[in-house]
Every structure is written in C-alpha cells, then in structure tokens.
Design an enzyme around this catalytic site. Structure first.
Site, PDB file in Angstrom:
ATOM      1  N   SER A  68      -8.402  -3.970   4.959  1.00 25.96           N
ATOM      2  CA  SER A  68      -7.769  -3.749   6.255  1.00 25.96           C
ATOM      3  C   SER A  68      -8.855  -3.344   7.236  1.00 25.96           C
ATOM      4  O   SER A  68      -9.829  -2.687   6.859  1.00 25.96           O
ATOM      5  CB  SER A  68      -6.729  -2.622   6.166  1.00 25.96           C
ATOM      6  N   TYR A 103      -4.667   5.884   3.636  1.00 30.54           N
ATOM      7  CA  TYR A 103      -4.576   4.427   3.508  1.00 30.54           C
ATOM      8  C   TYR A 103      -5.916   3.773   3.889  1.00 30.54           C
ATOM      9  O   TYR A 103      -6.426   2.896   3.174  1.00 30.54           O
ATOM     10  CB  TYR A 103      -3.451   3.915   4.413  1.00 30.54           C
TER      11      TYR A 103
HETATM   12  P1  NAP Z   1       4.683  -5.439   3.200  1.00 28.29           P
HETATM   13  O1  NAP Z   1       5.288  -6.368   4.181  1.00 28.29           O
HETATM   14  O2  NAP Z   1       5.061  -3.978   3.248  1.00 28.29           O
HETATM   15  O3  NAP Z   1       4.935  -6.007   1.724  1.00 28.29           O
HETATM   16  C1  NAP Z   1       4.455  -5.272   0.646  1.00 28.29           C
HETATM   17  C2  NAP Z   1       4.577  -6.106  -0.609  1.00 28.29           C
HETATM   18  O4  NAP Z   1       3.947  -5.381  -1.667  1.00 28.29           O
HETATM   19  C3  NAP Z   1       6.011  -6.328  -1.043  1.00 28.29           C
HETATM   20  O5  NAP Z   1       6.079  -7.596  -1.656  1.00 28.29           O
HETATM   21  C4  NAP Z   1       6.238  -5.217  -2.054  1.00 28.29           C
HETATM   22  O6  NAP Z   1       7.230  -5.547  -3.043  1.00 28.29           O
HETATM   23  C5  NAP Z   1       4.876  -5.171  -2.706  1.00 28.29           C
HETATM   24  N1  NAP Z   1       4.552  -3.896  -3.351  1.00 28.29           N
HETATM   25  C6  NAP Z   1       4.547  -2.657  -2.802  1.00 28.29           C
HETATM   26  N2  NAP Z   1       4.164  -1.753  -3.717  1.00 28.29           N
HETATM   27  C7  NAP Z   1       3.941  -2.435  -4.864  1.00 28.29           C
HETATM   28  C8  NAP Z   1       3.544  -2.065  -6.159  1.00 28.29           C
HETATM   29  N3  NAP Z   1       3.292  -0.783  -6.487  1.00 28.29           N
HETATM   30  N4  NAP Z   1       3.423  -3.032  -7.106  1.00 28.29           N
HETATM   31  C9  NAP Z   1       3.674  -4.318  -6.807  1.00 28.29           C
HETATM   32  N5  NAP Z   1       4.044  -4.739  -5.592  1.00 28.29           N
HETATM   33  C10 NAP Z   1       4.174  -3.792  -4.630  1.00 28.29           C
HETATM   34  O7  NAP Z   1       3.071  -5.459   3.313  1.00 28.29           O
HETATM   35  P2  NAP Z   1       2.096  -6.453   4.116  1.00 28.29           P
HETATM   36  O8  NAP Z   1       2.013  -5.985   5.519  1.00 28.29           O
HETATM   37  O9  NAP Z   1       2.436  -7.858   3.837  1.00 28.29           O
HETATM   38  O10 NAP Z   1       0.702  -6.066   3.446  1.00 28.29           O
HETATM   39  C11 NAP Z   1       0.101  -6.839   2.421  1.00 28.29           C
HETATM   40  C12 NAP Z   1      -1.332  -6.343   2.247  1.00 28.29           C
HETATM   41  O11 NAP Z   1      -2.041  -6.512   3.471  1.00 28.29           O
HETATM   42  C13 NAP Z   1      -1.431  -4.861   1.900  1.00 28.29           C
HETATM   43  O12 NAP Z   1      -2.484  -4.649   0.998  1.00 28.29           O
HETATM   44  C14 NAP Z   1      -1.765  -4.220   3.245  1.00 28.29           C
HETATM   45  O13 NAP Z   1      -2.444  -2.997   3.092  1.00 28.29           O
HETATM   46  C15 NAP Z   1      -2.632  -5.290   3.862  1.00 28.29           C
HETATM   47  N6  NAP Z   1      -2.709  -5.207   5.321  1.00 28.29           N
HETATM   48  C16 NAP Z   1      -1.605  -5.356   6.095  1.00 28.29           C
HETATM   49  C17 NAP Z   1      -1.728  -5.255   7.474  1.00 28.29           C
HETATM   50  C18 NAP Z   1      -0.565  -5.420   8.409  1.00 28.29           C
HETATM   51  O14 NAP Z   1      -0.711  -5.132   9.615  1.00 28.29           O
HETATM   52  N7  NAP Z   1       0.607  -5.856   7.933  1.00 28.29           N
HETATM   53  C19 NAP Z   1      -2.975  -4.964   8.045  1.00 28.29           C
HETATM   54  C20 NAP Z   1      -4.065  -4.801   7.214  1.00 28.29           C
HETATM   55  C21 NAP Z   1      -3.939  -4.924   5.852  1.00 28.29           C
HETATM   56  P3  NAP Z   1       8.821  -5.269  -2.785  1.00 28.29           P
HETATM   57  O15 NAP Z   1       9.263  -6.291  -1.775  1.00 28.29           O
HETATM   58  O16 NAP Z   1       9.421  -5.469  -4.134  1.00 28.29           O
HETATM   59  O17 NAP Z   1       8.934  -3.867  -2.281  1.00 28.29           O
END
Ligand code: NAP
Length: 254
Positions: A149, A163
C-alpha cells in the site's frame, strides 16, 4: 464448480471474494489461469466470483481459509494441489485494517490482528508457494505478487499506523524473498495501491474515504480495483520476466 483442471497456469488469490482480489481473480481467469480464490467468511460473494468466471468459460474454485491461521493456509494449498494442480502464481491480497485511531489508543490485540493477517498470512502463503514453485524443490518456477500500500511510505498518521507498518513489512518481504528465490525460478514483486474504491474503507469507519481524499491525488480521483488488477497481472506474466523485487505504485501519482 469444476474440481479438476489441466491448466498450466494455476493461481491462488487470497481474499478474493470482494474488492481488489475479486478483480484480480476475474482478470486472471480471462488470461487463462485456473484460479483458486480464498475468502474469510463471505461465501456468497466468493461463490458469485466463481460463478462469473465459470460462466465465462474459466476455471475457478473458492476455498474458505483464514490466512492468519497457519493450518488454514496449509489446507488451502493442499486443496489446490488436489483440485487444480501445482500452483504457479500467488497473489497475497488478503488484508485488513481497523477503525481509524491514533497509535496512543491502539492495544496490542488490535496490532496483533493486523499483523497476523497482513504480514504473517502473506509469509505463510509465500512459504507454501515457494515449496511448490522452487526449482530447488522440484518445481518449475512461478511468480508471487504481494499487495502493499502507499500507506507503507505515507505512514497513515491519525488513521492506522499499524496497517501502514504492516505494509512496510510486506515491502521488505518482497525485497528479501525476491532475492532469496531469484535463482530458483520464482519472481516476487509488489503492487502498491493508493486509494481504491472498495469496502476496506468502511472497515476503517470511513466508507467515503476515497471521495473525501481524492483531491490529494494528482489525478484527482480514486482508483478502481480493475486498475490495480492490471498491474498485478502484468507482474505475474512473462512480460515481466526480468522484473523481481519491484513495486509498482498504482496510486494516481500520490
Ligand atoms: P476488501 O474490499 O476489504 O476485501 C478484503 C478481502 O480480504 C475479502 O475478500 C475478505 O474476505 C478477505 N479477507 C479479509 N481477512 C482475511 C483473512 N484473514 N483471510 C482470508 N481472507 C481475508 O479489501 P481491498 O480494498 O480489496 O484490499 C485488498 C488488498 O489491497 C489488501 O491487502 C489491502 O491492504 C490492499 N490495499 C487496498 C487499498 C484500497 O484503497 N482499497 C489501498 C492499498 C492497499 P471476506 O469477503 O470473506 O470477508
């Protein structure tokens, strides 16, 4: 749901029931990967991603597995061995954050939860992948992409420094593991998203965070999960054959 596959490209995407992981799973399937998408608890959403991939002629499997639980990760990889064949690509995508607060108000349990999922989960998944991909273990190589991130370098003050620090650990995992396995046919890279429209911001108590912050982005907008997925798919592909230990920012210039 097809339970066997002869695909030569087998991808595990952790946390792919929603958000960026789901976009990666869908795009990877379009690129010919047999995809295993893991999820934590949202089976309905995971099944929808599988159904959309299978409906478009792809191969996909959803497996419930908490990346923070070592035996779940071991079971996840064993299930892929049995159903899809030897994994050739891993995307360490599962990641969490918690309610926005200052460091002085964080307890150890919260910080441990963040690190267990974001850091230890990525390490254990990488371990299982290397044991299968490495030429030193009889594998044929592969590619790993970690979701970092921009927070790792911005620090997320007042929001979630825990985080941000967990993502700094991912940056170091990427650099160190890349060097460790470079001569064994495995490339390890990272994608570092900025603010992307997904559910993760709601779990921080700030569902409108992207729109609230988008003017800080030189491009004056948030990103989409699909824009992140395209960078991940490039790093997984042979087009990135000389790229390892690298991080691609997908952050609109921020
Ligand atoms: P999200 O929409 O909150 O989705 C999270 C996903 O991770 C869901 O599929 C959830 O499963 C799964 N998950 C959560 N905890 C888990 C665990 N302990 N074991 C297995 N699966 C788990 O997140 P996102 O925004 O797509 O983020 C994806 C990645 O990108 C993350 O690493 C995040 O830190 C990174 N990121 C995101 C952003 C942003 O702005 N969105 C920015 C920088 C980095 P369930 O559906 O079953 O709960």
């Amino acid at each position: 749901m097809p339970l066997t596959s002869t695909a030569s490209k087998v991808l595990i995407v952790t946390g792919a029931s929603r958000g960026i992981g789901a976009a990666i799973a869908r795009l990877a399937a379009q690129h010919g990967y047999a995809v295993c998408l893991s999820y934590l608890g949202n089976r309905v959403a995971a099944d929808e991603v599988v159904a959309s991939i299978v409906g478009n002629g792809g191969v996909a499997l959803a497996v419930q597995a908490d990346v923070a639980v070592e035996k779940d990760v071991v079971r996840l990889f064993a299930q892929v061995d049995a159903s899809l064949g030897r994994v050739t690509a891993l995307v360490n995508n599962a990641g969490i954050l918690e309610r926005q607060t200052r460091v002085e108000d964080m307890d150890a349990a919260r910080i441990s939860r963040i690190f267990a999922t974001n850091v230890i989960g990525s390490f254990i998944c990488a371990r299982e992948a290397v044991r299968r991909m490495s030429t030193a273990h009889g594998g044929t190589g592969g590619a790993i992409v970690n979701l970092s991130s921009r927070a790792s370098r911005l620090g997320s003050p007042g929001e979630y420094v825990d985080y941000a620090a967990s993502k700094a650990a991912i940056d170091t995992l990427t650099i160190g593991l890349a060097k460790e396995v470079a001569a064994e046919g495995i490339r390890v890279n990272a994608v570092s998203p900025g603010i992307i429209y997904t559910d993760i911001h709601a779990s921080g108590g700030d569902p409108d965070r992207v729109d609230r912050m988008k003017d800080l982005v030189p491009m004056k907008r948030g990103g989409t999960a699909e824009e992140v997925a395209r960078a991940v798919l490039w790093l997984l592909s042979d087009a990135a054959s000389y790229t390892t230990g690298a991080t691609i920012d997908v952050a609109g210039g921020r």
